[in-house]
Design a protein around this motif. Structure first.
Motif, mmCIF file in Angstrom:
data_model
loop_
_atom_site.group_PDB
_atom_site.id
_atom_site.type_symbol
_atom_site.label_atom_id
_atom_site.label_comp_id
_atom_site.label_asym_id
_atom_site.label_seq_id
_atom_site.Cartn_x
_atom_site.Cartn_y
_atom_site.Cartn_z
ATOM 1 N N LYS A 1 6.159 -7.201 4.819
ATOM 2 C CA LYS A 1 5.012 -6.310 4.296
ATOM 3 C C LYS A 1 5.125 -5.765 3.174
ATOM 4 C CE LYS A 1 3.693 -1.763 5.927
ATOM 5 N NZ LYS A 1 3.765 -0.802 7.184
ATOM 6 N N LYS A 2 3.961 -5.868 2.343
ATOM 7 C CA LYS A 2 3.952 -5.185 0.997
ATOM 8 C C LYS A 2 2.687 -4.206 1.117
ATOM 9 C CE LYS A 2 6.781 -8.140 -0.921
ATOM 10 N NZ LYS A 2 6.809 -9.245 0.002
ATOM 11 N N ALA A 3 3.019 -3.072 0.214
ATOM 12 C CA ALA A 3 1.945 -1.828 0.260
ATOM 13 C C ALA A 3 1.730 -1.553 -1.129
ATOM 14 C CB ALA A 3 2.279 -0.935 1.216
ATOM 15 N N TRP A 4 0.641 -1.019 -1.444
ATOM 16 C CA TRP A 4 0.539 -0.194 -2.760
ATOM 17 C C TRP A 4 0.297 1.341 -2.525
ATOM 18 C CZ3 TRP A 4 1.827 -0.986 -7.281
ATOM 19 C CH2 TRP A 4 1.181 -0.520 -8.369
ATOM 20 N N CYS A 5 0.704 2.067 -3.197
ATOM 21 C CA CYS A 5 0.289 3.429 -2.874
ATOM 22 C C CYS A 5 -0.122 4.256 -4.122
ATOM 23 C CB CYS A 5 1.564 4.313 -2.221
ATOM 24 S SG CYS A 5 2.214 3.427 -0.698
ATOM 25 N N ARG A 6 -0.702 5.508 -4.051
ATOM 26 C CA ARG A 6 -0.929 6.147 -5.076
ATOM 27 C C ARG A 6 0.066 7.506 -4.599
ATOM 28 N NH1 ARG A 6 -6.256 8.703 -7.947
ATOM 29 N NH2 ARG A 6 -5.270 9.904 -9.615
ATOM 30 N N VAL A 7 0.746 7.880 -5.769
ATOM 31 C CA VAL A 7 1.529 8.910 -5.462
ATOM 32 C C VAL A 7 1.029 10.243 -5.559
ATOM 33 C CG1 VAL A 7 4.197 9.925 -5.788
ATOM 34 C CG2 VAL A 7 3.787 7.317 -6.003
ATOM 35 N N ASP A 9 1.911 14.463 -5.135
ATOM 36 C CA ASP A 9 2.852 15.371 -4.458
ATOM 37 C C ASP A 9 4.073 14.843 -3.820
ATOM 38 O OD1 ASP A 9 1.114 17.524 -4.995
ATOM 39 O OD2 ASP A 9 0.024 17.266 -3.476
ATOM 40 N N ARG A 10 4.648 13.836 -4.503
ATOM 41 C CA ARG A 10 5.668 13.209 -3.863
ATOM 42 C C ARG A 10 5.548 12.206 -2.686
ATOM 43 N NH1 ARG A 10 11.117 16.767 -5.551
ATOM 44 N NH2 ARG A 10 10.230 17.361 -7.571
ATOM 45 N N GLN A 11 4.342 12.260 -2.426
ATOM 46 C CA GLN A 11 4.051 11.333 -0.959
ATOM 47 C C GLN A 11 3.145 10.267 -1.442
ATOM 48 O OE1 GLN A 11 4.887 12.349 2.100
ATOM 49 N NE2 GLN A 11 5.952 13.888 0.903
ATOM 50 N N CYS A 12 3.354 9.124 -0.785
ATOM 51 C CA CYS A 12 2.939 7.766 -0.843
ATOM 52 C C CYS A 12 1.534 7.897 0.023
ATOM 53 C CB CYS A 12 3.526 6.625 -0.392
ATOM 54 S SG CYS A 12 2.842 5.192 -0.163
ATOM 55 N N GLU A 13 0.331 8.037 -0.781
ATOM 56 C CA GLU A 13 -0.736 7.758 -0.126
ATOM 57 C C GLU A 13 -1.346 6.217 -0.314
ATOM 58 O OE1 GLU A 13 -5.409 8.432 -2.243
ATOM 59 O OE2 GLU A 13 -4.021 10.200 -2.025
ATOM 60 N N LEU A 14 -1.091 5.826 0.983
ATOM 61 C CA LEU A 14 -1.316 4.194 1.302
ATOM 62 C C LEU A 14 -2.941 3.736 0.645
ATOM 63 C CD1 LEU A 14 -0.132 1.422 2.121
ATOM 64 C CD2 LEU A 14 -1.097 2.040 4.481
ATOM 65 N N LEU A 15 -2.939 2.754 -0.146
ATOM 66 C CA LEU A 15 -4.172 2.315 -0.582
ATOM 67 C C LEU A 15 -4.638 0.966 0.157
ATOM 68 C CD1 LEU A 15 -4.131 3.131 -4.378
ATOM 69 C CD2 LEU A 15 -5.263 4.282 -2.497
ATOM 70 N N VAL A 16 -3.411 -0.008 0.178
ATOM 71 C CA VAL A 16 -3.681 -1.042 1.026
ATOM 72 C C VAL A 16 -2.212 -1.705 1.424
ATOM 73 C CG1 VAL A 16 -3.685 -2.606 -1.278
ATOM 74 C CG2 VAL A 16 -4.870 -3.463 0.728
ATOM 75 N N GLU A 17 -2.122 -2.625 2.420
ATOM 76 C CA GLU A 17 -1.041 -3.090 2.518
ATOM 77 C C GLU A 17 -0.990 -4.518 3.341
ATOM 78 O OE1 GLU A 17 0.957 -1.149 6.039
ATOM 79 O OE2 GLU A 17 -0.907 -0.578 6.919
ATOM 80 N N THR A 18 -0.077 -5.435 3.097
ATOM 81 C CA THR A 18 -0.268 -6.669 3.718
ATOM 82 C C THR A 18 -0.556 -7.175 4.998
ATOM 83 O OG1 THR A 18 1.874 -7.276 3.339
ATOM 84 C CG2 THR A 18 0.322 -7.758 1.521
ATOM 85 N N ILE A 19 0.077 -6.114 5.830
ATOM 86 C CA ILE A 19 -0.081 -6.187 7.490
ATOM 87 C C ILE A 19 -1.485 -6.372 7.806
ATOM 88 C CG2 ILE A 19 0.314 -5.114 9.734
ATOM 89 C CD1 ILE A 19 2.561 -6.120 8.303
ATOM 90 N N GLY A 20 -1.797 -7.586 8.697
ATOM 91 C CA GLY A 20 -3.063 -7.489 8.969
ATOM 92 C C GLY A 20 -3.851 -8.442 7.615
ATOM 93 N N GLY A 21 -3.388 -8.707 6.594
ATOM 94 C CA GLY A 21 -4.000 -9.458 5.673
ATOM 95 C C GLY A 21 -4.475 -10.688 5.925
ATOM 96 N N GLN A 22 -5.105 -11.583 5.261
ATOM 97 C CA GLN A 22 -5.556 -12.843 5.648
ATOM 98 C C GLN A 22 -4.690 -13.828 4.909
ATOM 99 O OE1 GLN A 22 -8.182 -13.408 7.897
ATOM 100 N NE2 GLN A 22 -8.250 -11.339 7.755
ATOM 101 N N TYR A 62 1.264 5.325 -9.415
ATOM 102 C CA TYR A 62 1.112 4.269 -8.301
ATOM 103 C C TYR A 62 2.500 3.566 -8.167
ATOM 104 C CZ TYR A 62 -3.770 4.775 -8.799
ATOM 105 O OH TYR A 62 -5.191 5.136 -8.983
ATOM 106 N N SER A 63 2.706 3.217 -7.013
ATOM 107 C CA SER A 63 4.047 2.662 -6.581
ATOM 108 C C SER A 63 3.953 1.649 -5.276
ATOM 109 C CB SER A 63 5.038 3.495 -5.981
ATOM 110 O OG SER A 63 6.243 3.014 -5.437
ATOM 111 N N CYS A 64 4.734 0.464 -5.632
ATOM 112 C CA CYS A 64 4.780 -0.571 -4.416
ATOM 113 C C CYS A 64 5.924 -0.196 -3.293
ATOM 114 C CB CYS A 64 4.985 -1.971 -4.953
ATOM 115 S SG CYS A 64 6.634 -2.025 -5.871
#
Length: 65
Positions: A1-7, A9-22, A62-64
């Motif tokens: 599983k890989k994810a890309w977040c916008r940080v 207030d020290r929290q990961c706001e999930l933008l997209v993740e590979t779970i369920g990807g094609q 942003y963070s992975c």
């Protein structure tokens, strides 16, 4: 599983993740949500994040995951 977040207030706001990807090939998974795409190439051990149509309000940290 890989994810890309916008940080924010020290929290990961999930933008997209590979779970369920094609699966593109037996060793590559692509996930897309809005203007963000993750391509996880297991064969070459490369993860590519693409963000398109960026605006000034998209600036930040942003963070992975």
């Amino acid at each position: 599983k890989k994810a890309w977040c916008r940080v924010r207030d020290r929290q990961c706001e999930l933008l997209v993740e590979t779970i369920g990807g094609q699966p593109q090939h037996s060793y590559t998974v692509e996930a897309r949500k809005g203007t963000v795409t993750i391509v996880d190439d297991h064969y070459n051990a490369i993860v590519t994040i693409t963000m398109t149509n960026l605006q000034a309000e998209d600036s930040g940290t942003y963070s992975c995951a």
